[in-house]
Motif scaffolding. Structure first.
Motif, PDB file in Angstrom:
ATOM      1  N   TYR A  48       0.859  -9.254 -58.712  1.00  0.00           N
ATOM      2  CA  TYR A  48       2.123  -9.332 -59.426  1.00  0.00           C
ATOM      3  C   TYR A  48       2.281  -8.194 -60.426  1.00  0.00           C
ATOM      4  N   VAL A  49       1.158  -7.674 -60.906  1.00  0.00           N
ATOM      5  CA  VAL A  49       1.188  -6.638 -61.930  1.00  0.00           C
ATOM      6  C   VAL A  49       1.763  -5.338 -61.389  1.00  0.00           C
ATOM      7  N   GLY A  50       1.528  -5.040 -60.132  1.00  0.00           N
ATOM      8  CA  GLY A  50       2.102  -3.831 -59.574  1.00  0.00           C
ATOM      9  C   GLY A  50       1.835  -3.672 -58.094  1.00  0.00           C
ATOM     10  N   SER A  51       2.845  -3.270 -57.360  1.00  0.00           N
ATOM     11  CA  SER A  51       2.698  -2.974 -55.944  1.00  0.00           C
ATOM     12  C   SER A  51       3.835  -2.060 -55.519  1.00  0.00           C
ATOM     13  N   ILE A  52       3.673  -1.457 -54.356  1.00  0.00           N
ATOM     14  CA  ILE A  52       4.677  -0.570 -53.797  1.00  0.00           C
ATOM     15  C   ILE A  52       5.149  -1.167 -52.475  1.00  0.00           C
ATOM     16  N   ILE A  53       6.450  -1.179 -52.271  1.00  0.00           N
ATOM     17  CA  ILE A  53       7.018  -1.675 -51.023  1.00  0.00           C
ATOM     18  C   ILE A  53       7.820  -0.543 -50.397  1.00  0.00           C
ATOM     19  N   LEU A  54       7.513  -0.258 -49.143  1.00  0.00           N
ATOM     20  CA  LEU A  54       8.213   0.812 -48.456  1.00  0.00           C
ATOM     21  C   LEU A  54       8.573   0.394 -47.051  1.00  0.00           C
ATOM     22  N   GLY A  55       9.561   1.069 -46.485  1.00  0.00           N
ATOM     23  CA  GLY A  55       9.931   0.732 -45.122  1.00  0.00           C
ATOM     24  C   GLY A  55      11.173   1.422 -44.609  1.00  0.00           C
ATOM     25  N   PRO A  56      11.287   1.455 -43.295  1.00  0.00           N
ATOM     26  CA  PRO A  56      12.486   1.996 -42.665  1.00  0.00           C
ATOM     27  C   PRO A  56      13.522   0.890 -42.462  1.00  0.00           C
ATOM     28  N   SER A  57      14.769   1.278 -42.381  1.00  0.00           N
ATOM     29  CA  SER A  57      15.816   0.299 -42.112  1.00  0.00           C
ATOM     30  C   SER A  57      16.978   0.984 -41.404  1.00  0.00           C
ATOM     31  N   LEU A  58      17.919   0.170 -40.989  1.00  0.00           N
ATOM     32  CA  LEU A  58      19.107   0.646 -40.297  1.00  0.00           C
ATOM     33  C   LEU A  58      20.323   0.078 -41.013  1.00  0.00           C
ATOM     34  N   LEU A  59      21.240   0.961 -41.392  1.00  0.00           N
ATOM     35  CA  LEU A  59      22.463   0.559 -42.072  1.00  0.00           C
ATOM     36  C   LEU A  59      23.580   0.419 -41.056  1.00  0.00           C
ATOM     37  N   TYR A  60      24.423  -0.569 -41.257  1.00  0.00           N
ATOM     38  CA  TYR A  60      25.609  -0.739 -40.419  1.00  0.00           C
ATOM     39  C   TYR A  60      26.827  -0.721 -41.329  1.00  0.00           C
ATOM     40  N   THR A  61      27.779   0.146 -41.008  1.00  0.00           N
ATOM     41  CA  THR A  61      29.026   0.198 -41.756  1.00  0.00           C
ATOM     42  C   THR A  61      30.152   0.604 -40.818  1.00  0.00           C
ATOM     43  N   HIS A  62      31.354   0.450 -41.288  1.00  0.00           N
ATOM     44  CA  HIS A  62      32.539   0.769 -40.489  1.00  0.00           C
ATOM     45  C   HIS A  62      33.208   1.979 -41.135  1.00  0.00           C
ATOM     46  N   VAL A  63      33.297   3.104 -40.402  1.00  0.00           N
ATOM     47  CA  VAL A  63      33.850   4.343 -40.933  1.00  0.00           C
ATOM     48  C   VAL A  63      34.916   4.866 -39.976  1.00  0.00           C
ATOM     49  N   ASN A  64      36.100   5.118 -40.504  1.00  0.00           N
ATOM     50  CA  ASN A  64      37.199   5.685 -39.703  1.00  0.00           C
ATOM     51  C   ASN A  64      37.417   4.916 -38.396  1.00  0.00           C
ATOM     52  N   ASP A  65      37.492   3.620 -38.485  1.00  0.00           N
ATOM     53  CA  ASP A  65      37.720   2.739 -37.328  1.00  0.00           C
ATOM     54  C   ASP A  65      36.606   2.797 -36.290  1.00  0.00           C
ATOM     55  N   LYS A  66      35.409   3.188 -36.696  1.00  0.00           N
ATOM     56  CA  LYS A  66      34.252   3.220 -35.794  1.00  0.00           C
ATOM     57  C   LYS A  66      33.062   2.552 -36.477  1.00  0.00           C
ATOM     58  N   LEU A  76      12.275  -3.213 -41.848  1.00  0.00           N
ATOM     59  CA  LEU A  76      10.946  -3.737 -42.142  1.00  0.00           C
ATOM     60  C   LEU A  76      10.520  -3.293 -43.524  1.00  0.00           C
ATOM     61  N   GLU A  77       9.796  -4.147 -44.206  1.00  0.00           N
ATOM     62  CA  GLU A  77       9.258  -3.836 -45.524  1.00  0.00           C
ATOM     63  C   GLU A  77       7.749  -4.061 -45.481  1.00  0.00           C
ATOM     64  N   TYR A  78       6.987  -3.100 -45.970  1.00  0.00           N
ATOM     65  CA  TYR A  78       5.536  -3.218 -45.999  1.00  0.00           C
ATOM     66  C   TYR A  78       5.065  -3.110 -47.447  1.00  0.00           C
ATOM     67  N   ARG A  79       4.202  -4.028 -47.858  1.00  0.00           N
ATOM     68  CA  ARG A  79       3.731  -4.082 -49.237  1.00  0.00           C
ATOM     69  C   ARG A  79       2.343  -3.452 -49.359  1.00  0.00           C
ATOM     70  N   LEU A  80       2.237  -2.455 -50.212  1.00  0.00           N
ATOM     71  CA  LEU A  80       0.949  -1.853 -50.567  1.00  0.00           C
ATOM     72  C   LEU A  80       0.532  -2.471 -51.896  1.00  0.00           C
ATOM     73  N   GLY A  81      -0.631  -3.046 -51.942  1.00  0.00           N
ATOM     74  CA  GLY A  81      -1.052  -3.780 -53.129  1.00  0.00           C
ATOM     75  C   GLY A  81      -0.664  -5.233 -52.958  1.00  0.00           C
ATOM     76  N   ASN A  82      -1.334  -6.107 -53.664  1.00  0.00           N
ATOM     77  CA  ASN A  82      -1.008  -7.528 -53.494  1.00  0.00           C
ATOM     78  C   ASN A  82      -1.131  -8.308 -54.786  1.00  0.00           C
TER      79      ASN A  82
END
Length: 148
Positions: free
Chosen positions: A50-68, A42-48
């Motif tokens: 074009y001149v300036g705003s901050i976007i923050l959020g949590p996310s989940l990464l998916y990758t393949h490591v050592n056959d797992k 999810l991404e949440y925008r603080l400010g609205n």
């Protein structure tokens, strides 16, 4: 059991009245951080403007490591100013400062460097990525093109 159902409904009502969802988007991305990574969050925008705003959020990464398959939580903060993006993301394995471009907050193109902070160096070196932010059509998350 009844409290477990009522409490989320109260929070949902509060947040929807606070217009939290109007400035939130679903971010889907591909990144290369020494390995191929898919990311969703999810991404949440603080400010609205074009001149300036901050976007923050949590996310989940998916990758393949050592056959797992590995799912890794991440938090990111981006500062946007006139289409330029400067940000940082952190997960249990690395810290990644990045720079890039934003196209109306709908697409982020970025590059950076992943500094490993864990003995298992899953993410290391130069990175690049593309992120698509998906929000409703009339969302306040996107920058709106002004025609003269």
């Amino acid at each position: 059991m009844r409290k477990l159902i009522i409490l989320p409904l109260i929070f949902l009502t509060f947040f929807s009245n606070a217009q939290l969802l109007e400035k939130t988007a679903l971010g889907i991305s591909y990144r290369y951080t020494g390995r191929n990574v898919l990311q969703a969050g999810l991404e949440y925008r603080l400010g609205n403007n074009y001149v300036g705003s901050i976007i923050l959020g949590p996310s989940l990464l998916y990758t393949h490591v050592n056959d797992k398959d590995k799912f890794i939580p991440e938090i990111n903060v981006n500062i946007l100013r006139a289409g330029l993006l400067i940000g940082v993301s952190a997960n249990p394995y690395s810290l990644e400062p990045r720079i890039g471009f934003s196209l109306f907050n709908a697409v982020f193109l970025n590059t950076g460097y992943a500094f490993p902070i864990h003995k298992e160096k899953y993410f290391k070196g130069i990175t690049f990525g593309i992120q698509f932010n998906i929000a409703p059509k009339d969302s306040k998350f996107y920058d709106h093109l002004k025609m003269m």
